[in-house]
Design a protein around this motif. Sequence first.
Motif, PDB file in Angstrom:
ATOM      1  N   VAL A 242       0.730  -1.429   0.026  1.00  0.00           N
ATOM      2  CA  VAL A 242      -0.085   0.216  -0.026  1.00  0.00           C
ATOM      3  C   VAL A 242       0.927   1.359  -0.021  1.00  0.00           C
ATOM      4  O   VAL A 242       0.196   2.439  -0.090  1.00  0.00           O
ATOM      5  N   MET A 243       2.193   1.195   0.210  1.00  0.00           N
ATOM      6  CA  MET A 243       2.951   2.465  -0.005  1.00  0.00           C
ATOM      7  C   MET A 243       3.225   2.908  -1.004  1.00  0.00           C
ATOM      8  O   MET A 243       3.303   2.229  -2.167  1.00  0.00           O
ATOM      9  N   VAL A 244       3.337   4.480  -1.105  1.00  0.00           N
ATOM     10  CA  VAL A 244       3.662   4.898  -2.185  1.00  0.00           C
ATOM     11  C   VAL A 244       4.846   5.618  -2.079  1.00  0.00           C
ATOM     12  O   VAL A 244       5.476   6.199  -0.949  1.00  0.00           O
ATOM     13  N   PRO A 245       5.639   5.849  -3.233  1.00  0.00           N
ATOM     14  CA  PRO A 245       6.983   6.524  -3.075  1.00  0.00           C
ATOM     15  C   PRO A 245       7.144   7.821  -2.846  1.00  0.00           C
ATOM     16  O   PRO A 245       6.034   8.426  -3.232  1.00  0.00           O
ATOM     17  N   PRO A 246       7.919   8.510  -1.921  1.00  0.00           N
ATOM     18  CA  PRO A 246       7.944   9.744  -1.632  1.00  0.00           C
ATOM     19  C   PRO A 246       8.058  10.692  -2.798  1.00  0.00           C
ATOM     20  O   PRO A 246       8.693  10.197  -3.681  1.00  0.00           O
ATOM     21  N   SER A 247       7.370  11.752  -3.082  1.00  0.00           N
ATOM     22  CA  SER A 247       7.341  12.671  -4.232  1.00  0.00           C
ATOM     23  C   SER A 247       8.644  13.506  -3.955  1.00  0.00           C
ATOM     24  O   SER A 247       9.113  14.121  -4.999  1.00  0.00           O
ATOM     25  N   LEU A 248       8.995  14.073  -2.762  1.00  0.00           N
ATOM     26  CA  LEU A 248       9.964  14.850  -2.633  1.00  0.00           C
ATOM     27  C   LEU A 248      10.936  14.725  -1.590  1.00  0.00           C
ATOM     28  O   LEU A 248      10.458  14.295  -0.379  1.00  0.00           O
ATOM     29  N   LEU A 249      12.182  14.625  -1.857  1.00  0.00           N
ATOM     30  CA  LEU A 249      13.210  14.390  -0.623  1.00  0.00           C
ATOM     31  C   LEU A 249      14.088  15.268  -0.657  1.00  0.00           C
ATOM     32  O   LEU A 249      14.587  16.188  -1.734  1.00  0.00           O
ATOM     33  N   LEU A 250      14.430  16.018   0.565  1.00  0.00           N
ATOM     34  CA  LEU A 250      15.084  17.158   0.865  1.00  0.00           C
ATOM     35  C   LEU A 250      16.436  16.767   1.673  1.00  0.00           C
ATOM     36  O   LEU A 250      16.305  16.091   2.859  1.00  0.00           O
ATOM     37  N   GLN A 251      17.519  17.221   1.300  1.00  0.00           N
ATOM     38  CA  GLN A 251      18.665  16.997   2.202  1.00  0.00           C
ATOM     39  C   GLN A 251      18.424  17.780   3.409  1.00  0.00           C
ATOM     40  O   GLN A 251      18.003  18.862   3.532  1.00  0.00           O
ATOM     41  N   GLN A 252      18.995  17.292   4.776  1.00  0.00           N
ATOM     42  CA  GLN A 252      18.973  18.059   5.939  1.00  0.00           C
ATOM     43  C   GLN A 252      19.364  19.372   6.005  1.00  0.00           C
ATOM     44  O   GLN A 252      19.385  20.142   6.748  1.00  0.00           O
ATOM     45  N   ASP A 253      20.558  19.608   4.921  1.00  0.00           N
ATOM     46  CA  ASP A 253      21.214  20.736   5.311  1.00  0.00           C
ATOM     47  C   ASP A 253      20.816  21.786   4.005  1.00  0.00           C
ATOM     48  O   ASP A 253      21.573  22.866   3.769  1.00  0.00           O
ATOM     49  N   THR A 254      19.539  21.446   3.450  1.00  0.00           N
ATOM     50  CA  THR A 254      19.092  22.406   2.316  1.00  0.00           C
ATOM     51  C   THR A 254      18.594  23.641   3.177  1.00  0.00           C
ATOM     52  O   THR A 254      17.872  23.644   3.887  1.00  0.00           O
ATOM     53  N   PRO A 255      18.874  24.856   2.229  1.00  0.00           N
ATOM     54  CA  PRO A 255      18.489  26.154   2.913  1.00  0.00           C
ATOM     55  C   PRO A 255      16.896  26.311   2.817  1.00  0.00           C
ATOM     56  O   PRO A 255      16.313  25.644   1.898  1.00  0.00           O
ATOM     57  N   LEU A 256      16.509  26.763   4.057  1.00  0.00           N
ATOM     58  CA  LEU A 256      14.770  26.803   4.073  1.00  0.00           C
ATOM     59  C   LEU A 256      14.297  27.440   2.675  1.00  0.00           C
ATOM     60  O   LEU A 256      13.144  27.062   2.206  1.00  0.00           O
ATOM     61  N   ARG A 257      14.824  28.653   2.113  1.00  0.00           N
ATOM     62  CA  ARG A 257      14.406  29.011   0.810  1.00  0.00           C
ATOM     63  C   ARG A 257      14.313  28.172  -0.154  1.00  0.00           C
ATOM     64  O   ARG A 257      13.349  28.183  -0.914  1.00  0.00           O
ATOM     65  N   GLU A 258      15.300  27.468  -0.430  1.00  0.00           N
ATOM     66  CA  GLU A 258      15.234  26.400  -1.513  1.00  0.00           C
ATOM     67  C   GLU A 258      14.253  25.319  -1.284  1.00  0.00           C
ATOM     68  O   GLU A 258      13.573  24.890  -2.249  1.00  0.00           O
ATOM     69  N   ALA A 259      13.952  24.801  -0.006  1.00  0.00           N
ATOM     70  CA  ALA A 259      13.102  23.919   0.332  1.00  0.00           C
ATOM     71  C   ALA A 259      11.697  24.422  -0.038  1.00  0.00           C
ATOM     72  O   ALA A 259      11.038  23.809  -0.631  1.00  0.00           O
ATOM     73  N   LEU A 260      11.544  25.779   0.441  1.00  0.00           N
ATOM     74  CA  LEU A 260      10.155  26.322   0.138  1.00  0.00           C
ATOM     75  C   LEU A 260       9.934  26.566  -1.469  1.00  0.00           C
ATOM     76  O   LEU A 260       8.866  26.052  -2.059  1.00  0.00           O
TER      77      LEU A 260
END
Length: 168
Positions: free
Chosen positions: A75-93
Amino acid sequence: AYAMVGMGAVLAASVRAPLTAILLLFEMTRDYHIALPVMAAVGLSIWLTEQLHPPAIYPSARRRQEPKGLTVQEVMVPPSLLLQQDTPLREALERLLQQKCHSALVVDGQERLRGILTLEDLERALAHREAGELAELTVEQVSQAPVLTTFPDEAVAVAAEPMYEYCV
């Protein structure tokens, strides 16, 4: 009068709004003599409805509706978006908005799950921080961690138990 009382009982049972049915019927009739029969009929109809068709918002009702024998992998669905933990907040948004996602999984260099970042997390950060501070924040500092995890070979019913406890 009997038809009005029956109408109130049917309305209460179908919409699951007993107080609304009672008040609506009283507003329509302006008759104090009908208030007690309406309350009795509405109470009985709500009780019967709850006994015959419990709402799905209660954990016991949800457990009964789970398919037996399914594993998480089925039943699981692959994640649509992965972000590295050191990604700047602006880029993540920007990435969340670009891909039209409500949330993203936060991973480390070895792609191990470290948290979840949602648009609400970003809104909270924007509300409580100065503009200069936001430029220095990373996804790891704003995301929600730890997260509930499960394994692909685990049964859905077993994997859902901690989620019910966490949400209720």
